[in-house]
Design a protein around this motif. Structure first.
Motif, PDB file in Angstrom:
ATOM      1  N   ALA A 195      77.218  26.758   6.347  1.00 22.94           N
ATOM      2  CA  ALA A 195      76.598  28.076   6.539  1.00 22.94           C
ATOM      3  C   ALA A 195      75.107  27.990   6.856  1.00 22.94           C
ATOM      4  O   ALA A 195      74.590  28.801   7.612  1.00 22.94           O
ATOM      5  N   VAL A 196      74.411  27.023   6.273  1.00 22.01           N
ATOM      6  CA  VAL A 196      72.968  26.981   6.493  1.00 22.01           C
ATOM      7  C   VAL A 196      72.643  26.007   7.626  1.00 22.01           C
ATOM      8  O   VAL A 196      72.879  24.801   7.525  1.00 22.01           O
ATOM      9  N   VAL A 197      72.131  26.560   8.718  1.00 25.40           N
ATOM     10  CA  VAL A 197      71.750  25.750   9.872  1.00 25.40           C
ATOM     11  C   VAL A 197      70.294  25.325   9.693  1.00 25.40           C
ATOM     12  O   VAL A 197      69.410  26.171   9.516  1.00 25.40           O
ATOM     13  N   SER A 198      70.087  24.019   9.710  1.00 24.11           N
ATOM     14  CA  SER A 198      68.749  23.484   9.474  1.00 24.11           C
ATOM     15  C   SER A 198      67.977  23.426  10.790  1.00 24.11           C
ATOM     16  O   SER A 198      68.367  22.714  11.715  1.00 24.11           O
ATOM     17  N   VAL A 199      66.907  24.194  10.879  1.00 24.99           N
ATOM     18  CA  VAL A 199      66.138  24.260  12.124  1.00 24.99           C
ATOM     19  C   VAL A 199      64.962  23.282  12.017  1.00 24.99           C
ATOM     20  O   VAL A 199      64.239  23.288  11.024  1.00 24.99           O
ATOM     21  N   PRO A 200      64.789  22.431  13.048  1.00 24.72           N
ATOM     22  CA  PRO A 200      63.703  21.445  12.979  1.00 24.72           C
ATOM     23  C   PRO A 200      62.314  22.082  12.949  1.00 24.72           C
ATOM     24  O   PRO A 200      62.126  23.215  13.389  1.00 24.72           O
ATOM     25  N   VAL A 201      61.362  21.322  12.408  1.00 28.88           N
ATOM     26  CA  VAL A 201      59.984  21.805  12.328  1.00 28.88           C
ATOM     27  C   VAL A 201      59.095  21.015  13.294  1.00 28.88           C
ATOM     28  O   VAL A 201      59.471  19.933  13.743  1.00 28.88           O
ATOM     29  N   ASP A 202      57.934  21.577  13.588  1.00 25.60           N
ATOM     30  CA  ASP A 202      56.981  20.874  14.443  1.00 25.60           C
ATOM     31  C   ASP A 202      56.120  19.926  13.581  1.00 25.60           C
ATOM     32  O   ASP A 202      56.364  19.758  12.389  1.00 25.60           O
ATOM     33  N   ARG A 203      55.095  19.350  14.188  1.00 27.14           N
ATOM     34  CA  ARG A 203      54.271  18.375  13.461  1.00 27.14           C
ATOM     35  C   ARG A 203      53.566  18.984  12.263  1.00 27.14           C
ATOM     36  O   ARG A 203      53.230  18.297  11.308  1.00 27.14           O
ATOM     37  N   ASP A 204      53.332  20.296  12.342  1.00 26.75           N
ATOM     38  CA  ASP A 204      52.683  20.975  11.218  1.00 26.75           C
ATOM     39  C   ASP A 204      53.682  21.513  10.194  1.00 26.75           C
ATOM     40  O   ASP A 204      53.313  22.318   9.332  1.00 26.75           O
ATOM     41  N   LYS A 205      54.939  21.095  10.323  1.00 24.61           N
ATOM     42  CA  LYS A 205      56.007  21.474   9.380  1.00 24.61           C
ATOM     43  C   LYS A 205      56.337  22.963   9.438  1.00 24.61           C
ATOM     44  O   LYS A 205      56.726  23.570   8.448  1.00 24.61           O
ATOM     45  N   ARG A 206      56.148  23.538  10.630  1.00 22.42           N
ATOM     46  CA  ARG A 206      56.517  24.941  10.843  1.00 22.42           C
ATOM     47  C   ARG A 206      57.776  24.988  11.696  1.00 22.42           C
ATOM     48  O   ARG A 206      57.953  24.175  12.610  1.00 22.42           O
ATOM     49  N   MET A 207      58.621  25.964  11.429  1.00 25.46           N
ATOM     50  CA  MET A 207      59.880  26.077  12.164  1.00 25.46           C
ATOM     51  C   MET A 207      59.621  26.140  13.668  1.00 25.46           C
ATOM     52  O   MET A 207      58.756  26.889  14.124  1.00 25.46           O
ATOM     53  N   GLN A 208      60.392  25.359  14.433  1.00 24.70           N
ATOM     54  CA  GLN A 208      60.268  25.397  15.892  1.00 24.70           C
ATOM     55  C   GLN A 208      61.052  26.593  16.411  1.00 24.70           C
ATOM     56  O   GLN A 208      62.280  26.609  16.333  1.00 24.70           O
ATOM     57  N   THR A 209      60.348  27.544  16.964  1.00 26.04           N
ATOM     58  CA  THR A 209      61.043  28.769  17.377  1.00 26.04           C
ATOM     59  C   THR A 209      61.947  28.534  18.598  1.00 26.04           C
ATOM     60  O   THR A 209      62.955  29.203  18.747  1.00 26.04           O
ATOM     61  N   VAL A 210      61.589  27.560  19.404  1.00 30.56           N
ATOM     62  CA  VAL A 210      62.458  27.233  20.547  1.00 30.56           C
ATOM     63  C   VAL A 210      63.814  26.743  20.021  1.00 30.56           C
ATOM     64  O   VAL A 210      64.874  27.128  20.527  1.00 30.56           O
ATOM     65  N   ALA A 211      63.752  25.929  18.988  1.00 34.72           N
ATOM     66  CA  ALA A 211      64.992  25.417  18.389  1.00 34.72           C
ATOM     67  C   ALA A 211      65.765  26.547  17.715  1.00 34.72           C
ATOM     68  O   ALA A 211      66.997  26.603  17.793  1.00 34.72           O
ATOM     69  N   LEU A 212      65.039  27.459  17.074  1.00 34.38           N
ATOM     70  CA  LEU A 212      65.713  28.598  16.436  1.00 34.38           C
ATOM     71  C   LEU A 212      66.441  29.437  17.484  1.00 34.38           C
ATOM     72  O   LEU A 212      67.609  29.810  17.297  1.00 34.38           O
ATOM     73  N   ALA A 213      65.757  29.692  18.596  1.00 31.44           N
ATOM     74  CA  ALA A 213      66.370  30.484  19.668  1.00 31.44           C
ATOM     75  C   ALA A 213      67.640  29.800  20.177  1.00 31.44           C
ATOM     76  O   ALA A 213      68.672  30.439  20.365  1.00 31.44           O
ATOM     77  N   ARG A 214      67.560  28.491  20.332  1.00 32.39           N
ATOM     78  CA  ARG A 214      68.716  27.718  20.814  1.00 32.39           C
ATOM     79  C   ARG A 214      69.884  27.835  19.820  1.00 32.39           C
ATOM     80  O   ARG A 214      71.020  28.065  20.197  1.00 32.39           O
ATOM     81  N   GLU A 215      69.579  27.698  18.528  1.00 40.37           N
ATOM     82  CA  GLU A 215      70.627  27.758  17.502  1.00 40.37           C
ATOM     83  C   GLU A 215      71.245  29.160  17.424  1.00 40.37           C
ATOM     84  O   GLU A 215      72.453  29.294  17.241  1.00 40.37           O
ATOM     85  N   LEU A 216      70.418  30.186  17.554  1.00 41.18           N
ATOM     86  CA  LEU A 216      70.933  31.560  17.517  1.00 41.18           C
ATOM     87  C   LEU A 216      71.871  31.794  18.700  1.00 41.18           C
ATOM     88  O   LEU A 216      72.942  32.389  18.567  1.00 41.18           O
ATOM     89  N   GLU A 217      71.461  31.279  19.850  1.00 45.66           N
ATOM     90  CA  GLU A 217      72.256  31.448  21.061  1.00 45.66           C
ATOM     91  C   GLU A 217      73.596  30.730  20.914  1.00 45.66           C
ATOM     92  O   GLU A 217      74.659  31.282  21.190  1.00 45.66           O
TER      93      GLU A 217
END
Ligand SMILES: *Cc1c(COP(=O)(O)O)cnc(C)c1O
Length: 480
Positions: A195-217
């Motif tokens: 159920a929990v999709v792990s979204v990668p983070v950038d170098r500053d340990k913040r969620m990568q929104t490009v990856a989030l968009a891809r996972e949502l799609e």
């Protein structure tokens, strides 16, 4: 035995007994030179095992003497400037006063008829917090026992709002450095193991929104149901704040519930200097705040807030004996209608006393100081060749590791850092935390004490380096 009941006839004993306890703690604070004595489980266990609970002492002073031996002497003291480990803050006196009052009156916040003014005070603090966040006119919420329960409740609401019986199809998106209570909640809520999709983070340990968009799609394409995005407003390890405005935009686009876990970063809501770091939080459907982390409140003090009060109905159950349905028509405010708990502490009083005595700016000023201290600490670490530091802090944590000049084996460096943390704890000179970054062992300072100075940070870094060098030296001796 009736003399031990707190009532009109025992006021004098109450005063004496509590004062004696307060005096002990005050004396302890005045003489505690280290955050910890370094006591081991093996040393402490027999002292507690040796006490026969069926043989009472019948004397407060004797019980306090004993408490000194089994607890106070060897407790871990968060008020000490060299306690730098977990998300525990030193507490402010108005809140401790609130604690004393709330446990003596012992209101229970489940219903109006067990709390009266307590319910209204809690509701006002919830409204205050919602306004600080900017959740809008329909917002509401309730105090909880902690961020774990707040996250669970928020995700319960999100699950119900997803409007599907097929729990196996639901997906929650959270960054790879989000809090583990998200996964625990998913399990408790009956969602599937994936159920929990792990979204990668950038170098500053913040969620990568490009990856989030891809996972949502991908989720939508696969016929699955995106239930919630959990954005972290201050990750536990790095204090990193996910890009809230971009994430909110994606949540709107995909019609997904946005939960912001600001258990740690909520201190920014009171900040005089850094409030903008959490901009975007106002677009959340639900928010977790832990006053017991960054508002300098004693454990427990936390809340879950929602944009739309109506969503709290998913936690509403009526019982004839407690909160019958007709009370809703009679407009009697029963907080149990919004809570996962039934009997519930009046934790809100601590925050109330804090705001009435110090004001929100007072809290914000203290939180700003620890954020500034972390920035100073980062400069120290970045300039020190003995250490590798992970990210520039957005809040008040520092994740770093000791890197010896002449050792290249990463496993040996791991062991040296693990050893340094343990040795430091055993010495009691300072307490620091640890975590893993990309599979390697790191150390962590969580700075929540405005009394900690850069000199403390520098001194603890020297202690760490000393212990690590000691380990590596011994390790060389063992090898030869
Ligand atoms: C601490 C923390 C939690 C859990 O809160 P508790 O009050 O310990 O239950 C959840 N999320 C984040 C980001 C935290 O730092």
């Amino acid at each position: 035995m009736r003399s031990h009941l707190l009532n009109d006839t025992t006021a004098e004993q109450y005063r004496r007994s509590v004062t004696e306890g307060v005096e002990r703690v005050a004396a302890k604070l005045a003489t505690t030179g280290r955050p910890f004595t370094g006591v081991t489980v093996d040393a402490l266990s027999p002292r507690i095992d040796g006490i026969d609970l069926d043989e009472p002492l019948h004397d407060t002073t004797a019980a306090l003497d004993e408490l000194e031996d089994v607890y106070l002497r060897d407790a871990v003291y968060f008020h000490h400037p060299r306690y730098l480990a977990h998300l525990n803050c030193p507490v402010v006196i108005p809140a401790v006063l609130g604690e004393a009052v709330l446990s003596a009156v012992n209101s229970s916040l489940d219903t109006w008829d067990q709390s009266a003014g307590g319910t209204l005070i809690e509701r006002k603090l919830i409204d205050w917090t919602c306004a600080r966040i900017g959740l809008g006119p329909a917002a509401d919420g309730v105090f909880t026992s902690g961020g774990t329960q707040s996250n669970l409740q928020a995700l319960l609401l999100a699950r119900e709002e997803a409007k599907t019986e097929d729990f196996g199809s639901l997906r929650i998106f959270a960054s790879e450095v989000s809090h583990f209570s998200v996964k625990k909640s998913a399990k408790l809520l009956g969602l599937g193991p994936d159920a929990v999709v792990s979204v990668p983070v950038d170098r500053d340990k913040r969620m990568q929104t490009v990856a989030l968009a891809r996972e949502l799609e991908r989720c939508t394409k696969d016929g699955l149901v995106p239930m919630a995005v959990v954005a972290t407003g201050g990750t536990t390890d790095f204090g990193s704040i996910d890009p809230l405005p971009e994430i909110a935009g994606l949540c709107e686009q995909y019609g997904v519930w946005l939960h912001v876990d600001a258990a740690y970063g909520c201190g920014l809501l009171a900040s005089l200097k850094y409030r903008d770091r959490i901009t975007g939080i106002e677009r959340a459907d639900s928010v977790t705040v832990d006053y017991h982390k960054s508002f300098f409140q004693p454990v427990s003090s936390s809340a879950v807030l929602v944009r739309d009060a109506a969503t709290l109905r998913h936690a509403t159950y009526h019982a004839e004996y407690l909160n019958p349905r007709r009370m809703v028509q009679e407009r009697i405010p029963n907080q149990v209608d919004k809570s996962l708990q039934t009997t519930r502490r009046f934790d809100a009083l601590k925050l109330w006393m804090t705001l009435r005595v110090m004001g929100a700016d007072g809290i914000g000023e203290l939180f700003d100081e620890v954020c500034d201290l972390a920035a100073e600490g980062w400069r120290l670490l970045a300039a020190d060749p003995r250490f590798d530091v992970v990210v520039q802090p957005s809040l008040s944590t520092l994740v770093f590791r000791y890197i010896p000049a002449d050792v290249t084996d990463p496993a040996e460096i791991d062991r040296a850092n693990l050893y340094a943390r343990k040795a430091l704890f055993a010495s009691g000179d300072a307490v620091v935390a640890g975590t893993k970054v990309a599979g390697r062992h790191y150390l962590k300072f969580t700075l929540l004490n405005p009394e900690t100075t850069t000199a403390d940070i520098a001194a603890v870094l020297d202690l760490i380096a000393g212990h690590a060098e000691q380990y590596l030296g011994d390790s060389l001796d063992r090898a030869s």
